[in-house]
Design a protein around this motif. Sequence first.
Motif, mmCIF file in Angstrom:
data_model
loop_
_atom_site.group_PDB
_atom_site.id
_atom_site.type_symbol
_atom_site.label_atom_id
_atom_site.label_comp_id
_atom_site.label_asym_id
_atom_site.label_seq_id
_atom_site.Cartn_x
_atom_site.Cartn_y
_atom_site.Cartn_z
ATOM 1 N N HIS A 149 -42.524 -62.431 57.528
ATOM 2 C CA HIS A 149 -43.761 -61.752 57.904
ATOM 3 C C HIS A 149 -44.840 -62.005 56.872
ATOM 4 C CE1 HIS A 149 -46.565 -58.666 59.212
ATOM 5 N NE2 HIS A 149 -46.546 -58.177 57.984
ATOM 6 N N TYR A 150 -44.473 -61.920 55.585
ATOM 7 C CA TYR A 150 -45.459 -62.130 54.529
ATOM 8 C C TYR A 150 -45.987 -63.562 54.552
ATOM 9 C CZ TYR A 150 -47.698 -62.874 50.138
ATOM 10 O OH TYR A 150 -48.618 -63.237 49.206
ATOM 11 N N ALA A 151 -45.061 -64.536 54.648
ATOM 12 C CA ALA A 151 -45.473 -65.939 54.649
ATOM 13 C C ALA A 151 -46.425 -66.230 55.806
ATOM 14 C CB ALA A 151 -44.250 -66.847 54.723
ATOM 15 N N THR A 152 -46.144 -65.652 56.964
ATOM 16 C CA THR A 152 -47.020 -65.835 58.117
ATOM 17 C C THR A 152 -48.386 -65.221 57.860
ATOM 18 O OG1 THR A 152 -45.111 -65.810 59.611
ATOM 19 C CG2 THR A 152 -47.277 -65.402 60.584
ATOM 20 N N ASN A 153 -48.388 -64.049 57.224
ATOM 21 C CA ASN A 153 -49.641 -63.368 56.893
ATOM 22 C C ASN A 153 -50.473 -64.213 55.937
ATOM 23 O OD1 ASN A 153 -51.603 -61.456 56.683
ATOM 24 N ND2 ASN A 153 -50.286 -59.834 55.878
ATOM 25 N N VAL A 154 -49.817 -64.778 54.928
ATOM 26 C CA VAL A 154 -50.516 -65.628 53.971
ATOM 27 C C VAL A 154 -51.042 -66.876 54.662
ATOM 28 C CG1 VAL A 154 -50.263 -67.068 51.916
ATOM 29 C CG2 VAL A 154 -49.250 -64.796 51.966
ATOM 30 N N ALA A 155 -50.202 -67.487 55.503
ATOM 31 C CA ALA A 155 -50.618 -68.703 56.201
ATOM 32 C C ALA A 155 -51.859 -68.448 57.050
ATOM 33 C CB ALA A 155 -49.475 -69.207 57.079
ATOM 34 N N THR A 156 -51.922 -67.284 57.668
ATOM 35 C CA THR A 156 -53.048 -66.943 58.525
ATOM 36 C C THR A 156 -54.317 -66.687 57.725
ATOM 37 O OG1 THR A 156 -51.558 -65.961 60.147
ATOM 38 C CG2 THR A 156 -53.875 -65.321 60.267
ATOM 39 N N ASN A 157 -54.159 -66.030 56.570
ATOM 40 C CA ASN A 157 -55.332 -65.546 55.833
ATOM 41 C C ASN A 157 -55.720 -66.373 54.604
ATOM 42 O OD1 ASN A 157 -55.971 -62.793 57.157
ATOM 43 N ND2 ASN A 157 -53.767 -62.720 56.856
ATOM 44 N N CYS A 158 -54.748 -67.043 53.989
ATOM 45 C CA CYS A 158 -55.009 -67.665 52.694
ATOM 46 C C CYS A 158 -55.112 -69.177 52.689
ATOM 47 C CB CYS A 158 -53.907 -67.270 51.693
ATOM 48 S SG CYS A 158 -53.999 -65.564 51.154
ATOM 49 N N LEU A 159 -54.457 -69.846 53.614
ATOM 50 C CA LEU A 159 -54.357 -71.297 53.514
ATOM 51 C C LEU A 159 -55.711 -72.014 53.464
ATOM 52 C CD1 LEU A 159 -51.245 -72.128 55.708
ATOM 53 C CD2 LEU A 159 -51.460 -72.187 53.227
ATOM 54 N N PRO A 160 -56.669 -71.656 54.288
ATOM 55 C CA PRO A 160 -57.963 -72.351 54.171
ATOM 56 C C PRO A 160 -58.590 -72.199 52.792
ATOM 57 C CG PRO A 160 -57.824 -71.181 56.255
ATOM 58 C CD PRO A 160 -56.640 -70.737 55.446
ATOM 59 N N ALA A 161 -58.479 -70.997 52.199
ATOM 60 C CA ALA A 161 -59.047 -70.774 50.866
ATOM 61 C C ALA A 161 -58.296 -71.564 49.805
ATOM 62 C CB ALA A 161 -59.021 -69.279 50.529
ATOM 63 N N VAL A 162 -56.976 -71.636 49.932
ATOM 64 C CA VAL A 162 -56.163 -72.377 48.965
ATOM 65 C C VAL A 162 -56.474 -73.872 49.040
ATOM 66 C CG1 VAL A 162 -53.814 -73.080 48.360
ATOM 67 C CG2 VAL A 162 -54.295 -70.690 48.894
ATOM 68 N N VAL A 163 -56.521 -74.420 50.248
ATOM 69 C CA VAL A 163 -56.805 -75.846 50.412
ATOM 70 C C VAL A 163 -58.215 -76.167 49.923
ATOM 71 C CG1 VAL A 163 -57.095 -77.710 52.089
ATOM 72 C CG2 VAL A 163 -55.162 -76.133 52.298
ATOM 73 N N SER A 164 -59.169 -75.295 50.232
ATOM 74 C CA SER A 164 -60.537 -75.494 49.769
ATOM 75 C C SER A 164 -60.606 -75.495 48.247
ATOM 76 C CB SER A 164 -61.452 -74.402 50.332
ATOM 77 O OG SER A 164 -62.758 -74.514 49.806
ATOM 78 N N ALA A 165 -59.865 -74.570 47.625
ATOM 79 C CA ALA A 165 -59.838 -74.504 46.164
ATOM 80 C C ALA A 165 -59.205 -75.757 45.567
ATOM 81 C CB ALA A 165 -59.076 -73.267 45.712
ATOM 82 N N MET A 166 -58.188 -76.299 46.239
ATOM 83 C CA MET A 166 -57.576 -77.549 45.787
ATOM 84 C C MET A 166 -58.603 -78.679 45.805
ATOM 85 S SD MET A 166 -53.764 -77.576 47.518
ATOM 86 C CE MET A 166 -53.242 -79.054 46.609
ATOM 87 N N GLU A 167 -59.395 -78.728 46.851
ATOM 88 C CA GLU A 167 -60.403 -79.777 46.979
ATOM 89 C C GLU A 167 -61.495 -79.625 45.921
ATOM 90 O OE1 GLU A 167 -60.066 -80.368 51.842
ATOM 91 O OE2 GLU A 167 -61.598 -79.053 50.989
#
Length: 208
Positions: A149-167
Amino acid sequence: MAKLAFHSEDSFEVIAAAGGIPAMLVAMRRHSSNFKLQQDGCLLLGKFAQIKDCRKAIDALRACEILVTVLHRHLEHARLQCLSCRALSKLVECKQLDVDGCEVASLIPCVVNTMEHHRVNGNVQMEACRLLLELASPQSPGMTENGDHYATNVATNCLPAVVSAMEQNSSHADLQEIFCGLLAKLAFHAEGVSEAIAAARGIPTILA
């Protein structure tokens, strides 16, 4: 209190034994707009969480609520964002903070907001990702039963911000290592996370 605490290692235990931790939390809650007080409080909380004899004096849920308030109210202050994320990370790392008790659903968007507001600040990104990484760790309280449940929540809410920060921070090797570690943790925790990483441009960003 901060000056007294960092005078010697034993000072932290003395302050905790004298009731300093709950008093500090009361002060942080009552004066949430005071930057210097919040800065010292975040710094102390992170340290107290690492000392075994001091941890039992921390009301972790109250501390979490206060630290989240810091993230909201002092969004412009990069150093305070770093210290708040670091203190939250230490509480999770030392198993003082129950992931469910901290209401992760409200904490995650707050961390994302911090990451998006300080996109090119490597220090902020590092502390925010370390917090997410600690929350995603199987050793964290609540993760064994609720990891998917947590991983899904993070994937929904955090992944765009994480990938953007990587870039935005592609030249920082240490930061890229933490980003990739976070993505790996999430990818192995729940079905659909790998696809979400790909959808958020995660694969070409990692390869870059």
